[in-house]
Design a protein around this motif. Structure first.
Motif, mmCIF file in Angstrom:
data_model
loop_
_atom_site.group_PDB
_atom_site.id
_atom_site.type_symbol
_atom_site.label_atom_id
_atom_site.label_comp_id
_atom_site.label_asym_id
_atom_site.label_seq_id
_atom_site.Cartn_x
_atom_site.Cartn_y
_atom_site.Cartn_z
ATOM 1 N N ASP A 1 -40.803 -34.244 -3.884
ATOM 2 C CA ASP A 1 -40.759 -33.082 -2.997
ATOM 3 C C ASP A 1 -39.345 -32.560 -2.789
ATOM 4 O OD1 ASP A 1 -43.553 -33.317 -2.445
ATOM 5 O OD2 ASP A 1 -43.114 -34.914 -1.004
ATOM 6 N N VAL A 2 -38.367 -33.282 -3.287
ATOM 7 C CA VAL A 2 -36.953 -32.956 -3.039
ATOM 8 C C VAL A 2 -36.303 -32.451 -4.317
ATOM 9 C CG1 VAL A 2 -34.720 -33.929 -2.357
ATOM 10 C CG2 VAL A 2 -36.804 -34.643 -1.174
ATOM 11 N N SER A 3 -35.440 -31.454 -4.186
ATOM 12 C CA SER A 3 -34.734 -30.922 -5.357
ATOM 13 C C SER A 3 -33.448 -31.700 -5.619
ATOM 14 C CB SER A 3 -34.400 -29.446 -5.139
ATOM 15 O OG SER A 3 -33.579 -28.972 -6.206
ATOM 16 N N PHE A 4 -33.292 -32.127 -6.862
ATOM 17 C CA PHE A 4 -32.070 -32.791 -7.311
ATOM 18 C C PHE A 4 -31.287 -31.894 -8.271
ATOM 19 C CE2 PHE A 4 -35.042 -36.178 -6.223
ATOM 20 C CZ PHE A 4 -34.262 -37.078 -5.519
ATOM 21 N N LYS A 5 -31.680 -30.634 -8.358
ATOM 22 C CA LYS A 5 -31.081 -29.740 -9.355
ATOM 23 C C LYS A 5 -29.670 -29.290 -8.988
ATOM 24 C CE LYS A 5 -35.468 -27.931 -11.119
ATOM 25 N NZ LYS A 5 -36.302 -26.717 -11.329
ATOM 26 N N GLU A 6 -29.405 -29.175 -7.688
ATOM 27 C CA GLU A 6 -28.076 -28.762 -7.257
ATOM 28 C C GLU A 6 -27.151 -29.977 -7.173
ATOM 29 O OE1 GLU A 6 -30.617 -28.628 -3.413
ATOM 30 O OE2 GLU A 6 -30.934 -28.625 -5.573
ATOM 31 N N PRO A 7 -25.844 -29.774 -6.962
ATOM 32 C CA PRO A 7 -24.937 -30.916 -6.816
ATOM 33 C C PRO A 7 -25.429 -31.860 -5.719
ATOM 34 C CG PRO A 7 -23.690 -28.874 -6.989
ATOM 35 C CD PRO A 7 -25.134 -28.481 -6.878
#
Length: 244
Positions: A185-191
Motif C-alpha cells: 500500500d506504500v509507494s517506494f518510488k520516490e527517494p
C-alpha cells in the motif's frame, strides 16, 4: 598494542579513540579502577562507543596478551559520513534508497541484511553508534563480503539520521506491524529510506513517531513475526519491484 581486529591495554585504547580509529565495541573488566580507566570510560561516554563490562575470563578468551582489563574491537571497514553520502547519491541522479537499522544487535542478521542490501542496490546503510551489531568476522562472512561493497554510516542517534534524510527530501518508511498498511500500500518510488527495528523490540516507539509512513508484511500463518533479515529482504525487493 593492536592487531587486525583488536586493541588491548588501557592507554592503547585511549590513544586509538583519540586517533579516530573505527572502534565497534570496548570490553572492560568489571570492577576496574584507576585514573586511566576513569579517563577511558569518560572518553567512551563522550564518543558513544558500545561498551560491555565483563569478567576477566572473557577478556582472557579475547586475547592472550596483557590486556590490563580492556579490549577493544576494531571495525575492518571505514564508516561513511551521512552528509557526504546523501550529497553524493543526490548528485548521482539516481533515486535514493537507504536502509536504517534501529539498534539491530545480531551480527548474522546484520550480515544477511548487508548482503541483501548490496544485491538490491541500496545506496547506504545507517546504524547507531550504541546498541548496534559490530562489523566483525561473522558479519563479513554472513554478508559474503558485501560489507566491503556498500557504504555504512554510523550516527550518534538514529533520529539524527532521520531528521537529516527528511530535510534532504527523503521519505522514511518504517517496517512495523503497528499499522493497517501493508508494504504493497506504500509507494517506494520516490527517494526513501526503510527503517528496520531490533530483533526483540522492533523500532523504538520514539523513533516510530517520527517516520513519514508505516508498512507491514501480511502474515498468513500462526507465527506473529518474521526474522528481521527476511523481512528486510521482502521490503527491499518490493521497493525494487515498484521502481523497475
Amino acid at each position: 598494542m593492536e592487531n587486525s581486529t583488536q586493541i588491548f591495554g588501557i592507554r592503547a585504547v585511549i590513544e586509538a579513540i583519540n586517533a579516530n580509529k573505527a572502534i565497534d565495541k570496548v570490553f572492560i573488566q568489571k570492577g576496574l579502577k584507576g585514573e586511566l580507566s576513569h579517563e577511558l570510560e569518560s572518553l567512551i561516554r563522550k564518543e558513544g562507543i558500545n561498551t560491555s563490562y565483563v569478567p576477566v575470563e572473557k577478556l582472557n578468551r579475547l586475547t592472550k596478551n596483557n590486556h590490563q582489563g580492556v579490549v577493544a574491537q576494531i571495525s575492518p571497514i571505514a564508516f561513511y559520513n551521512i552528509e557526504d553520502l546523501v550529497l553524493n547519491v543526490n548528485e548521482s541522479g539516481k533515486t535514493p534508497l537507504f536502509l536504517l537499522l534501529d539498534q539491530l544487535s545480531d551480527v548474522r542478521n546484520f550480515g544477511a541484511i548487508i548482503r541483501t542490501a548490496e544485491c538490491t542496490g541500496v545506496d547506504g546503510i545507517i546504524i547507531q553508534k550504541s546498541g548496534s551489531a559490530p562489523v566483525n568476522g561473522d558479519t563479513i562472512k554472513t554478508s559474503a563480503g558485501a560489507v566491503f561493497k556498500i557504504p555504512i554510516c554510523k550516527v550518534d542517534h538514529i533520529k539524527d539520521a532521520m531528521f537529516y534524510l527528511q530535510a534532504s527530501g527523503i521519505k522514511v518508511i518504517a517496517a512495523t506491524e503497528k499499522t493497517d498498511n501493508t508494504l504493497y500500500d506504500v509507494s517506494f518510488k520516490e527517494p526513501c529510506a526503510i527503517i528496520m527495528g531490533s530483533e526483540g523490540r522492533g523500532i523504538n516507539p520514539s523513533v516510530l513517531k517520527l517516520v513519514d509512513a508505516k508498512a507491514k508484511l501480511p502474515l498468513l500463518g500462526e507465527i506473529e513475526s518474521l526474522n528481521v533479515s527476511v523481512a528486510c529482504g521482502a521490503f527491499l525487493y518490493e521497493a525494487i519491484r515498484q521502481r523497475m
